[in-house]
Enzyme design. Structure first.
Site, PDB file in Angstrom:
ATOM      1  N   ASP A 135      11.285 -12.379   5.785  1.00 18.79           N
ATOM      2  CA  ASP A 135      10.981 -11.032   5.736  1.00 18.79           C
ATOM      3  C   ASP A 135      10.064 -10.363   6.812  1.00 18.79           C
ATOM      4  OD1 ASP A 135      12.214  -8.670   3.742  1.00 18.79           O
ATOM      5  OD2 ASP A 135      11.162  -8.061   4.772  1.00 18.79           O
ATOM      6  N   ILE A 136      10.743  -9.228   7.409  1.00 17.15           N
ATOM      7  CA  ILE A 136       9.551  -9.249   8.311  1.00 17.15           C
ATOM      8  C   ILE A 136       8.407  -7.651   7.582  1.00 17.15           C
ATOM      9  CG2 ILE A 136      11.046  -6.336   8.665  1.00 17.15           C
ATOM     10  CD1 ILE A 136      10.518  -6.912  11.784  1.00 17.15           C
ATOM     11  N   ASN A 140      19.871  -7.753  -3.947  1.00 17.79           N
ATOM     12  CA  ASN A 140      20.113  -6.631  -4.042  1.00 17.79           C
ATOM     13  C   ASN A 140      21.384  -6.038  -3.546  1.00 17.79           C
ATOM     14  OD1 ASN A 140      17.565  -5.153  -5.191  1.00 17.79           O
ATOM     15  ND2 ASN A 140      17.416  -5.082  -3.259  1.00 17.79           N
ATOM     16  N   VAL A 172      20.173  -3.283   4.036  1.00 20.32           N
ATOM     17  CA  VAL A 172      21.088  -4.085   5.023  1.00 20.32           C
ATOM     18  C   VAL A 172      22.539  -5.185   4.704  1.00 20.32           C
ATOM     19  CG1 VAL A 172      20.909  -6.275   6.576  1.00 20.32           C
ATOM     20  CG2 VAL A 172      18.488  -4.650   5.772  1.00 20.32           C
ATOM     21  N   HIS A 184      21.933 -11.183   1.466  1.00 18.68           N
ATOM     22  CA  HIS A 184      20.933 -11.878   1.398  1.00 18.68           C
ATOM     23  C   HIS A 184      19.876 -11.862  -0.038  1.00 18.68           C
ATOM     24  CE1 HIS A 184      20.661  -7.396   2.077  1.00 18.68           C
ATOM     25  NE2 HIS A 184      18.827  -7.882   1.217  1.00 18.68           N
ATOM     26  N   HIS A 230      16.253 -12.786  -1.579  1.00 16.93           N
ATOM     27  CA  HIS A 230      15.474 -12.859  -1.391  1.00 16.93           C
ATOM     28  C   HIS A 230      15.114 -13.462  -2.216  1.00 16.93           C
ATOM     29  CE1 HIS A 230      14.699  -8.355  -0.071  1.00 16.93           C
ATOM     30  NE2 HIS A 230      15.857  -8.177  -0.519  1.00 16.93           N
TER      31      HIS A 230
HETATM   32  P1  AMP Z   1      17.787  -5.037   0.854  1.00 11.16           P
HETATM   33  O1  AMP Z   1      16.621  -3.862   0.201  1.00 11.16           O
HETATM   34  O2  AMP Z   1      17.816  -6.205  -0.158  1.00 11.16           O
HETATM   35  O3  AMP Z   1      18.678  -4.797   2.001  1.00 11.16           O
HETATM   36  O4  AMP Z   1      16.261  -5.447   1.966  1.00 11.16           O
HETATM   37  C1  AMP Z   1      16.017  -5.907   3.289  1.00 11.16           C
HETATM   38  C2  AMP Z   1      14.870  -6.403   3.492  1.00 11.16           C
HETATM   39  O5  AMP Z   1      15.704  -7.578   5.104  1.00 11.16           O
HETATM   40  C3  AMP Z   1      14.334  -5.453   3.678  1.00 11.16           C
HETATM   41  O6  AMP Z   1      13.481  -6.342   2.419  1.00 11.16           O
HETATM   42  C4  AMP Z   1      13.307  -5.984   5.008  1.00 11.16           C
HETATM   43  O7  AMP Z   1      12.163  -5.696   5.091  1.00 11.16           O
HETATM   44  C5  AMP Z   1      14.176  -6.991   5.803  1.00 11.16           C
HETATM   45  N1  AMP Z   1      14.538  -6.610   7.095  1.00 11.16           N
HETATM   46  C6  AMP Z   1      14.674  -5.566   7.749  1.00 11.16           C
HETATM   47  N2  AMP Z   1      14.797  -5.771   8.672  1.00 11.16           N
HETATM   48  C7  AMP Z   1      13.978  -7.372   8.740  1.00 11.16           C
HETATM   49  C8  AMP Z   1      14.105  -8.065  10.370  1.00 11.16           C
HETATM   50  N3  AMP Z   1      14.636  -7.370  10.886  1.00 11.16           N
HETATM   51  N4  AMP Z   1      13.683  -9.184  10.353  1.00 11.16           N
HETATM   52  C9  AMP Z   1      13.331  -9.948   8.940  1.00 11.16           C
HETATM   53  N5  AMP Z   1      13.641  -8.967   7.934  1.00 11.16           N
HETATM   54  C10 AMP Z   1      14.258  -7.695   7.956  1.00 11.16           C
END
Ligand code: AMP
Length: 124
Positions: free
Chosen positions: A38-39, A96, A105, A109, A111
């Site tokens: 995760d970024i 989520n 996103v 996915h 976590h």
């Molecule tokens: P969610 O709130 O469950 O949709 O989580 C989306 C996750 O994607 C968040 O923890 C972000 O930090 C992560 N994220 C967004 N853009 C990127 C990226 N380019 N590379 C890795 N993680 C990302």
């Protein structure tokens, strides 16, 4: 702008990562699954596991994905949790789904969080 959770968006960030248009730090890849850091890590270990198919969230993934995709996904999760450094004392899995959950996103996915005591399940 509100996120559309009803139609898959081919321009979402994880779709771009899967097409190689955005970089990622890969921790696992196979025919059906990609996992990467995760970024914005919320814990010392924070990995995201995604199917390569076009699924918005856990519901359409589990409803529509093939058995091979679903098995590959969960086997990958187990393998990552077995092999990641810093995960020996436990981990938490979070998926989520939709606005109230905080999903930002719209590509399914999971976590994987670990590396410190993670506290209560949700904020008060
Ligand atoms: P969610 O709130 O469950 O949709 O989580 C989306 C996750 O994607 C968040 O923890 C972000 O930090 C992560 N994220 C967004 N853009 C990127 C990226 N380019 N590379 C890795 N993680 C990302």
């Amino acid at each position: 702008m509100a996120i559309d959770f009803t139609t898959y968006d081919d321009d979402n960030i994880f779709a771009k990562i899967l097409r190689g248009e955005l970089p990622n730090t890969t921790v696992h890849e196979d025919d059906h699954v990609l996992a990467f850091l995760d970024i914005v890590p919320a814990a010392p270990v924070h990995v995201l596991v995604i199917p390569k198919g076009r699924y918005i969230a856990q519901d359409d993934f589990h409803r529509e994905a093939s058995d091979a995709e679903i098995i590959a996904f969960w086997r990958a999760v187990a393998k990552i949790c077995d092999e990641l450094d810093g995960i020996e004392d436990g981990h938490r899995l979070i998926a989520n789904q939709g606005g109230d959950s905080g999903q930002v996103v719209p590509h399914f996915h999971l976590h994987i969080l670990a590396g410190k005591p993670l506290g209560p399940l949700i904020a008060a």
